[in-house]
Design an enzyme around this catalytic site. Sequence first.
Site, PDB file in Angstrom:
ATOM      1  N   SER A 142      25.876  42.156  16.947  1.00  0.00           N
ATOM      2  CA  SER A 142      26.080  41.252  15.804  1.00  0.00           C
ATOM      3  C   SER A 142      25.314  39.955  16.023  1.00  0.00           C
ATOM      4  O   SER A 142      25.099  39.531  17.170  1.00  0.00           O
ATOM      5  CB  SER A 142      27.573  40.919  15.672  1.00  0.00           C
ATOM      6  OG  SER A 142      27.772  39.841  14.781  1.00  0.00           O
ATOM      7  N   TYR A 155      35.007  38.042  19.850  1.00  0.00           N
ATOM      8  CA  TYR A 155      34.001  38.903  19.203  1.00  0.00           C
ATOM      9  C   TYR A 155      32.594  38.563  19.716  1.00  0.00           C
ATOM     10  O   TYR A 155      31.800  39.455  20.039  1.00  0.00           O
ATOM     11  CB  TYR A 155      34.105  38.702  17.690  1.00  0.00           C
ATOM     12  CG  TYR A 155      33.239  39.608  16.845  1.00  0.00           C
ATOM     13  CD1 TYR A 155      33.562  40.957  16.676  1.00  0.00           C
ATOM     14  CD2 TYR A 155      32.115  39.111  16.188  1.00  0.00           C
ATOM     15  CE1 TYR A 155      32.779  41.779  15.879  1.00  0.00           C
ATOM     16  CE2 TYR A 155      31.324  39.923  15.390  1.00  0.00           C
ATOM     17  CZ  TYR A 155      31.666  41.262  15.239  1.00  0.00           C
ATOM     18  OH  TYR A 155      30.876  42.072  14.437  1.00  0.00           O
ATOM     19  N   ALA A 157      31.748  37.208  22.562  1.00  0.00           N
ATOM     20  CA  ALA A 157      31.597  37.661  23.953  1.00  0.00           C
ATOM     21  C   ALA A 157      31.369  39.169  23.999  1.00  0.00           C
ATOM     22  O   ALA A 157      30.533  39.667  24.758  1.00  0.00           O
ATOM     23  CB  ALA A 157      32.840  37.290  24.769  1.00  0.00           C
ATOM     24  N   LYS A 159      30.067  41.111  21.660  1.00  0.00           N
ATOM     25  CA  LYS A 159      28.763  41.496  21.083  1.00  0.00           C
ATOM     26  C   LYS A 159      27.600  40.978  21.945  1.00  0.00           C
ATOM     27  O   LYS A 159      26.587  41.656  22.087  1.00  0.00           O
ATOM     28  CB  LYS A 159      28.653  40.981  19.643  1.00  0.00           C
ATOM     29  CG  LYS A 159      29.672  41.615  18.684  1.00  0.00           C
ATOM     30  CD  LYS A 159      29.452  43.108  18.556  1.00  0.00           C
ATOM     31  CE  LYS A 159      30.368  43.760  17.527  1.00  0.00           C
ATOM     32  NZ  LYS A 159      30.108  45.192  17.360  1.00  0.00           N
TER      33      LYS A 159
HETATM   34  P1  NAP Z   1      34.694  48.165   9.178  1.00  0.00           P
HETATM   35  O1  NAP Z   1      34.424  48.201   7.731  1.00  0.00           O
HETATM   36  O2  NAP Z   1      35.890  47.441   9.651  1.00  0.00           O
HETATM   37  O3  NAP Z   1      34.700  49.633   9.762  1.00  0.00           O
HETATM   38  C1  NAP Z   1      34.823  49.804  11.140  1.00  0.00           C
HETATM   39  C2  NAP Z   1      34.890  51.267  11.426  1.00  0.00           C
HETATM   40  O4  NAP Z   1      35.076  51.416  12.836  1.00  0.00           O
HETATM   41  C3  NAP Z   1      36.034  51.951  10.754  1.00  0.00           C
HETATM   42  O5  NAP Z   1      35.636  53.251  10.321  1.00  0.00           O
HETATM   43  C4  NAP Z   1      37.098  52.052  11.856  1.00  0.00           C
HETATM   44  O6  NAP Z   1      37.921  53.175  11.727  1.00  0.00           O
HETATM   45  C5  NAP Z   1      36.200  52.235  13.044  1.00  0.00           C
HETATM   46  N1  NAP Z   1      36.831  51.894  14.294  1.00  0.00           N
HETATM   47  C6  NAP Z   1      37.267  50.690  14.719  1.00  0.00           C
HETATM   48  N2  NAP Z   1      37.786  50.787  15.934  1.00  0.00           N
HETATM   49  C7  NAP Z   1      37.654  52.084  16.293  1.00  0.00           C
HETATM   50  C8  NAP Z   1      37.991  52.827  17.437  1.00  0.00           C
HETATM   51  N3  NAP Z   1      38.609  52.252  18.474  1.00  0.00           N
HETATM   52  N4  NAP Z   1      37.695  54.143  17.486  1.00  0.00           N
HETATM   53  C9  NAP Z   1      37.088  54.752  16.466  1.00  0.00           C
HETATM   54  N5  NAP Z   1      36.763  54.108  15.334  1.00  0.00           N
HETATM   55  C10 NAP Z   1      37.048  52.805  15.251  1.00  0.00           C
HETATM   56  O7  NAP Z   1      33.477  47.528   9.974  1.00  0.00           O
HETATM   57  P2  NAP Z   1      31.923  47.393   9.608  1.00  0.00           P
HETATM   58  O8  NAP Z   1      31.759  46.127   8.870  1.00  0.00           O
HETATM   59  O9  NAP Z   1      31.386  48.637   9.021  1.00  0.00           O
HETATM   60  O10 NAP Z   1      31.343  47.184  11.072  1.00  0.00           O
HETATM   61  C11 NAP Z   1      30.725  48.234  11.805  1.00  0.00           C
HETATM   62  C12 NAP Z   1      30.088  47.619  13.042  1.00  0.00           C
HETATM   63  O11 NAP Z   1      29.130  46.642  12.643  1.00  0.00           O
HETATM   64  C13 NAP Z   1      31.092  46.889  13.938  1.00  0.00           C
HETATM   65  O12 NAP Z   1      30.755  47.105  15.291  1.00  0.00           O
HETATM   66  C14 NAP Z   1      30.895  45.435  13.573  1.00  0.00           C
HETATM   67  O13 NAP Z   1      31.229  44.578  14.622  1.00  0.00           O
HETATM   68  C15 NAP Z   1      29.404  45.419  13.284  1.00  0.00           C
HETATM   69  N6  NAP Z   1      28.989  44.312  12.427  1.00  0.00           N
HETATM   70  C16 NAP Z   1      29.474  44.187  11.163  1.00  0.00           C
HETATM   71  C17 NAP Z   1      29.041  43.123  10.379  1.00  0.00           C
HETATM   72  C18 NAP Z   1      29.531  42.929   8.977  1.00  0.00           C
HETATM   73  O14 NAP Z   1      29.154  41.922   8.367  1.00  0.00           O
HETATM   74  N7  NAP Z   1      30.314  43.816   8.408  1.00  0.00           N
HETATM   75  C19 NAP Z   1      28.136  42.199  10.892  1.00  0.00           C
HETATM   76  C20 NAP Z   1      27.665  42.354  12.196  1.00  0.00           C
HETATM   77  C21 NAP Z   1      28.097  43.426  12.943  1.00  0.00           C
HETATM   78  P3  NAP Z   1      39.472  53.030  11.274  1.00  0.00           P
HETATM   79  O15 NAP Z   1      39.431  52.548   9.862  1.00  0.00           O
HETATM   80  O16 NAP Z   1      39.974  54.423  11.426  1.00  0.00           O
HETATM   81  O17 NAP Z   1      40.088  52.048  12.216  1.00  0.00           O
END
Ligand code: NAP
Length: 247
Positions: A142, A155, A157, A159
Site C-alpha cells: 500500500s 497498517y 508497519a 505494508k
Molecule cells: P476488502 O474490500 O476489505 O477485501 C479484502 C478481502 O480480503 C476480502 O475478500 C476478505 O475476505 C479477504 N481477507 C481478509 N483477511 C483475510 C484472511 N485472513 N484470509 C483470507 N481472506 C482474507 O479489501 P480491498 O480494498 O480489496 O484490499 C485488498 C488488498 O489491497 C489489501 O491487502 C489492502 O490492504 C490493499 N490495499 C487496498 C487499498 C484500497 O484503497 N482499498 C489501498 C491500498 C492497498 P472476507 O470478507 O471473507 O474477510
Amino acid sequence: MQFSGKNVLITGASKSIGADIARVLAGYGLKVWINYRSKPELAENLKKEIEDKGGKAAIIAFDATNEEAFIEAIKVIVESDGELSYLVNNAGITNDKLALRMKTEEFMGVIDANLKSCFVGCREALKIMSKQRMGSVVNIASIIGERGNAGQTNYAASKGGMIAMSKSFAYEGAPRNVRFNCITPGFVQTDMTNELKEDVKESYMKNIPLGRFADGVEIANAVAFLLSDSASYITGEVLKVNGGLYM
Ligand code: NAP
C-alpha cells in the site's frame, strides 16, 4: 501479455481488488484459485462469472492468517494442477486508531493478518517455485507502507514490512528464476475505502493528481504485468499504482 505458467492463487479474492485480480488473470487464460475466508456465496458467484466467460476457476477456502491452512491449501493446488505458477498475496485488513490509543494487540493483529500471512505465502511459494525453476509472486502492499499515515501505524508497519520482505525474497528467489514484486495501490474504490467518512474521502481525492480513486481493475492490470513474462527481468520492484498521489 504472455504467461508461461498455468495457474495462480489469489488470497482474499472473493470481492473487491482480489476479485478484480481473479477476473483479469482468468482473462489471460490462467486457472485462478479464488481464496475466501468468510463468504462462500461471493466466491461461488465469481467462479461462475469467470466460467461463464470461458475462464478456469476453482475455490479454496482458508484463513490466510492460519499457517497450517495456508500450507495445506498450496499442497492441494499442487496436487491438483502439478504446479503453482503464481501467487498474489492480496488478503489484508485495517484496524485504524491513533497510536496513542492503540493497544499492542491491535498493532500485532494487523501485523499478523497482513505481514505474517504474506511471509507464510511467500515462503511456501518459494519452496514449490524453486523446484519448478519458475514462478512469480506479487504482494499487494500500500501507499501507506511507503509514506505512513496518522491512525495507521499498524497498517503502515505491515505494508512497509511487506515491501522490505518482498525485496529479501527476491534475492532468495532470483537464482531459481522466482520473482517477487509489490504493488502499492493508492486509494481504490472498495469496501475498505467505503468505510472512510465522505469528507475524509473528498479531502484525499483533492490531493490525487488524477482526481479520483482507482478502480480495482487498474490494480489488477498492474498485477498481471508483474506476474507475466513481460516482466521477466523485474524482481524486487515496487510498482506504485496511486494516480500520482505519491511519486
Ligand atoms: P476488502 O474490500 O476489505 O477485501 C479484502 C478481502 O480480503 C476480502 O475478500 C476478505 O475476505 C479477504 N481477507 C481478509 N483477511 C483475510 C484472511 N485472513 N484470509 C483470507 N481472506 C482474507 O479489501 P480491498 O480494498 O480489496 O484490499 C485488498 C488488498 O489491497 C489489501 O491487502 C489492502 O490492504 C490493499 N490495499 C487496498 C487499498 C484500497 O484503497 N482499498 C489501498 C491500498 C492497498 P472476507 O470478507 O471473507 O474477510
